[in-house]
Design a protein around this motif. Structure first.
Motif, mmCIF file in Angstrom:
data_model
loop_
_atom_site.group_PDB
_atom_site.id
_atom_site.type_symbol
_atom_site.label_atom_id
_atom_site.label_comp_id
_atom_site.label_asym_id
_atom_site.label_seq_id
_atom_site.Cartn_x
_atom_site.Cartn_y
_atom_site.Cartn_z
ATOM 1 N N ASP A 132 0.832 -1.210 0.000
ATOM 2 C CA ASP A 132 0.000 0.000 0.000
ATOM 3 C C ASP A 132 0.864 1.256 0.000
ATOM 4 O O ASP A 132 0.550 2.236 -0.675
ATOM 5 C CB ASP A 132 -0.934 0.015 1.211
ATOM 6 N N PHE A 133 1.945 1.234 0.753
ATOM 7 C CA PHE A 133 2.894 2.346 0.830
ATOM 8 C C PHE A 133 3.379 2.709 -0.578
ATOM 9 O O PHE A 133 3.406 3.877 -0.963
ATOM 10 C CB PHE A 133 4.052 1.908 1.730
ATOM 11 N N LEU A 134 3.738 1.689 -1.351
ATOM 12 C CA LEU A 134 4.269 1.930 -2.693
ATOM 13 C C LEU A 134 3.187 2.259 -3.718
ATOM 14 O O LEU A 134 3.419 3.070 -4.620
ATOM 15 C CB LEU A 134 5.077 0.711 -3.156
ATOM 16 N N LEU A 135 2.017 1.661 -3.578
ATOM 17 C CA LEU A 135 0.969 1.852 -4.579
ATOM 18 C C LEU A 135 0.150 3.128 -4.399
ATOM 19 O O LEU A 135 -0.232 3.756 -5.375
ATOM 20 C CB LEU A 135 0.006 0.660 -4.570
ATOM 21 N N PHE A 136 -0.123 3.498 -3.173
ATOM 22 C CA PHE A 136 -1.121 4.541 -2.932
ATOM 23 C C PHE A 136 -0.573 5.870 -2.430
ATOM 24 O O PHE A 136 -1.327 6.831 -2.315
ATOM 25 C CB PHE A 136 -2.194 4.028 -1.964
ATOM 26 N N LEU A 137 0.715 5.926 -2.134
ATOM 27 C CA LEU A 137 1.301 7.174 -1.660
ATOM 28 C C LEU A 137 2.319 7.697 -2.672
ATOM 29 O O LEU A 137 3.052 6.912 -3.274
ATOM 30 C CB LEU A 137 2.005 6.967 -0.312
ATOM 31 N N ASN A 138 2.354 9.012 -2.819
ATOM 32 C CA ASN A 138 3.410 9.583 -3.664
ATOM 33 C C ASN A 138 4.692 9.674 -2.829
ATOM 34 O O ASN A 138 4.662 9.470 -1.606
ATOM 35 C CB ASN A 138 2.964 10.933 -4.255
ATOM 36 N N TYR A 143 7.631 9.588 2.368
ATOM 37 C CA TYR A 143 8.628 10.166 3.273
ATOM 38 C C TYR A 143 7.978 10.534 4.608
ATOM 39 O O TYR A 143 8.487 10.180 5.680
ATOM 40 C CB TYR A 143 9.265 11.390 2.607
ATOM 41 N N LEU A 144 6.858 11.231 4.542
ATOM 42 C CA LEU A 144 6.151 11.637 5.767
ATOM 43 C C LEU A 144 5.659 10.426 6.556
ATOM 44 O O LEU A 144 5.717 10.407 7.790
ATOM 45 C CB LEU A 144 4.994 12.570 5.423
ATOM 46 N N GLN A 145 5.183 9.401 5.852
ATOM 47 C CA GLN A 145 4.715 8.180 6.519
ATOM 48 C C GLN A 145 5.869 7.485 7.230
ATOM 49 O O GLN A 145 5.714 7.006 8.357
ATOM 50 C CB GLN A 145 4.071 7.235 5.498
ATOM 51 N N LEU A 146 7.031 7.449 6.588
ATOM 52 C CA LEU A 146 8.196 6.822 7.212
ATOM 53 C C LEU A 146 8.626 7.594 8.460
ATOM 54 O O LEU A 146 8.956 6.993 9.481
ATOM 55 C CB LEU A 146 9.352 6.727 6.208
ATOM 56 N N ILE A 147 8.580 8.918 8.388
ATOM 57 C CA ILE A 147 8.895 9.730 9.569
ATOM 58 C C ILE A 147 7.932 9.396 10.708
ATOM 59 O O ILE A 147 8.332 9.248 11.860
ATOM 60 C CB ILE A 147 8.823 11.239 9.246
ATOM 61 N N GLU A 148 6.661 9.253 10.377
ATOM 62 C CA GLU A 148 5.647 8.962 11.401
ATOM 63 C C GLU A 148 5.799 7.553 11.969
ATOM 64 O O GLU A 148 5.737 7.349 13.180
ATOM 65 C CB GLU A 148 4.244 9.131 10.804
ATOM 66 N N ASP A 149 6.003 6.568 11.089
ATOM 67 C CA ASP A 149 6.038 5.165 11.511
ATOM 68 C C ASP A 149 7.367 4.748 12.140
ATOM 69 O O ASP A 149 7.385 3.906 13.033
ATOM 70 C CB ASP A 149 5.764 4.233 10.329
ATOM 71 N N TYR A 165 14.150 3.182 -0.558
ATOM 72 C CA TYR A 165 12.987 2.612 0.133
ATOM 73 C C TYR A 165 11.704 3.339 -0.261
ATOM 74 O O TYR A 165 10.661 2.711 -0.436
ATOM 75 C CB TYR A 165 13.197 2.688 1.650
ATOM 76 N N ILE A 166 11.781 4.664 -0.393
ATOM 77 C CA ILE A 166 10.563 5.406 -0.753
ATOM 78 C C ILE A 166 10.404 5.539 -2.271
ATOM 79 O O ILE A 166 9.425 6.090 -2.747
ATOM 80 C CB ILE A 166 10.452 6.776 -0.055
ATOM 81 N N GLY A 167 11.377 4.995 -3.018
ATOM 82 C CA GLY A 167 11.227 4.919 -4.466
ATOM 83 C C GLY A 167 11.723 6.119 -5.237
ATOM 84 O O GLY A 167 11.211 6.411 -6.320
ATOM 85 N N VAL A 168 12.725 6.823 -4.699
ATOM 86 C CA VAL A 168 13.286 7.985 -5.399
ATOM 87 C C VAL A 168 14.809 7.923 -5.360
ATOM 88 O O VAL A 168 15.396 7.151 -4.608
ATOM 89 C CB VAL A 168 12.800 9.322 -4.781
ATOM 90 N N LYS A 169 15.429 8.769 -6.147
ATOM 91 C CA LYS A 169 16.889 8.934 -6.120
ATOM 92 C C LYS A 169 17.235 9.832 -4.919
ATOM 93 O O LYS A 169 16.408 10.623 -4.461
ATOM 94 C CB LYS A 169 17.380 9.589 -7.410
ATOM 95 N N PRO A 170 18.464 9.740 -4.416
ATOM 96 C CA PRO A 170 18.855 10.583 -3.279
ATOM 97 C C PRO A 170 18.647 12.083 -3.521
ATOM 98 O O PRO A 170 18.245 12.808 -2.608
ATOM 99 C CB PRO A 170 20.338 10.247 -3.081
ATOM 100 N N GLN A 171 18.867 12.540 -4.744
ATOM 101 C CA GLN A 171 18.675 13.952 -5.055
ATOM 102 C C GLN A 171 17.204 14.350 -4.894
ATOM 103 O O GLN A 171 16.896 15.446 -4.418
ATOM 104 C CB GLN A 171 19.122 14.279 -6.495
#
Length: 183
Positions: A132-138, A143-149, A165-171
């Motif tokens: 769900d994290f990967l499919l339904f969140l941008n 990032y915000l969900q990971l901070i919260e969880d 982990y959140i599906g982006v490049k470091p930049q």
């Protein structure tokens, strides 16, 4: 999955079968192509589960910190070679229960079977949460969900692993962080 009373009871009931290990930084507890035949818990330190994508990039799939349960449950259930690797990010102490001991325990009583079912349900729910994290969140929401969880992840893992982990490049992660700090 965070350790809970199911895990605590299982470890207590199987204490004579628990394997204690200390991993050095960079040591792999599960290698690509190896069959996972255990369920473990982190007692001290941290682990990262990752895979190599079609482009040959290292992608973080999960982070495990103190008191979290880890496994490649697909391998435990099907005896298939792992497409994932689990590596220690620092000196890490773990406890393992082998599949053979775990499944033999489940056969000892209805209560043991119920405990096994509850643990399987929790593992499923953790996997569903990741999907769900990967499919339904941008990426910003991830990032915000990971901070919260799991805010402690940001203290234990380099930004490049958090970005994957959140599906982006470091930049891109840097831009997300900058944008959020400006709000």
């Amino acid at each position: 999955m965070q350790s809970n009373h199911f895990v605590d009871r299982l470890l207590e009931d199987l204490k004579s079968s628990v394997i204690y290990r200390t991993l050095t930084k960079g040591e792999e507890i599960l290698q690509l192509g190896e069959i996972c035949d255990y369920v473990g818990i982190v007692r001290k330190g941290s682990l990262r589960m990752f895979y190599i994508n079609a482009e040959g990039e290292d992608v973080s799939f999960a982070f495990y910190l103190r008191e979290q349960v880890f496994t490649n449950y697909e391998g435990v259930l099907t005896n298939t070679p792992s497409q994932l690797t689990i590596v220690a990010m620092e000196e890490t102490e773990i406890e393992l229960i082998r599949k053979s001991d775990l499944f033999a325990y489940y056969e000892t009583s209805i209560d043991a079977q119920l405990l096994g079912r509850r643990m399987a349900e929790l593992i499923f729910l953790e996997a569903k949460k990741r999907i769900d994290f990967l499919l339904f969140l941008n990426p910003e929401q991830r990032y915000l969900q990971l901070i919260e969880d799991a805010p402690e992840v940001f203290k234990c893992f380099p930004q490049k692993y958090i970005a994957s982990y959140i599906g982006v490049k470091p930049q891109s992660l840097s831009r997300i962080r900058k944008r959020l700090s400006e709000k």
